[in-house]
Design an enzyme around this catalytic site. Sequence first.
Site, short mmCIF file in Angstrom:
data_model
loop_
_atom_site.label_atom_id
_atom_site.label_comp_id
_atom_site.label_asym_id
_atom_site.label_seq_id
_atom_site.Cartn_x
_atom_site.Cartn_y
_atom_site.Cartn_z
N LYS A 64 0.82 -1.22 0.00
CA LYS A 64 0.00 0.00 0.00
C LYS A 64 0.86 1.27 0.00
CE LYS A 64 -2.43 -1.06 3.70
NZ LYS A 64 -1.94 -2.41 4.09
N ARG A 124 -10.90 -0.04 9.24
CA ARG A 124 -10.49 -1.42 9.55
C ARG A 124 -11.69 -2.32 9.82
NH1 ARG A 124 -4.91 -1.82 11.06
NH2 ARG A 124 -3.93 0.21 11.29
N ARG A 140 11.00 -5.22 5.58
CA ARG A 140 10.65 -3.82 5.39
C ARG A 140 11.56 -2.87 6.15
NH1 ARG A 140 4.16 -3.21 5.86
NH2 ARG A 140 4.64 -3.56 8.05
N ARG A 200 10.30 -1.29 11.55
CA ARG A 200 9.22 -1.00 12.49
C ARG A 200 9.26 -2.01 13.62
NH1 ARG A 200 3.71 0.06 9.29
NH2 ARG A 200 3.16 -1.61 10.72
N ARG A 213 -1.56 -9.84 13.61
CA ARG A 213 -2.13 -8.79 12.76
C ARG A 213 -2.89 -9.39 11.58
NH1 ARG A 213 2.64 -4.95 11.18
NH2 ARG A 213 0.96 -3.60 10.38
#
Length: 230
Positions: free
Chosen positions: A26, A104, A142, A175, A186
């Site tokens: 995204k 969400r 990431r 992160r 998640r």
Amino acid sequence: CSEIQRKTMASYPHGIIFVGPPGCGKGTQAEYIKNDRNGEAICHLATGDMLRAAVKEGSPLGQKAGPIMQRGELVPDDLMVGLVKEAIHKPQCRDGFILDGFPRTVPQAEKLGEMLEAEKKTIRALEFQIADEEVTKRVLGRLVHPASGRSYHTLFKPPKTPMTDDLTGEPLKRRGDDNEETLKKRLTTYHKQTEPVCGFYKSQGIYRAIDATRRPDNVFGQMLGVFNNS
């Protein structure tokens, strides 16, 4: 004022809602859209960044959200919708916005829809479809530049110099929640709470699916096809 020259002739809606699990691309696609619309005021509203910015600015809504976040509680839906409304009226969002990480849940989508309808904003919802196994591979590699939000990946989009932002030379970070245990939680939450949001947007006639397993430029091409054929 010089004429804005878009790199493509895409017919963008005013607002774009990205729905997809963590690591589906995204953030990368938001950068593609902003680059394509160079010279226009397009903002990428990632939920966490938006909350932190509102708290830092000390806006009335930010002052309400700050203590809630400090207690580790979820920010109420009405407050989140208010923060989105506040954000899209800023100059940097004048020509359009990309929502990433909100809504969400279906109740959030309903409240957001009521607000955007009142604001007369045309929107499209894009679901980034990708398997959990691919998400895991992506997320664990990431990297992010904290100041700008620019994203990198050790495998798919490495910086020119390891762990260093290409533009500023500042260090990149992982992160804190980019680990396997947290990711599993998640993904479970995403499938349970957020996937039904796609059904809501299908019923509204504004939903399109994107194959997020493809290369980033291919994914962007799919989005352009959606906007030009909507």
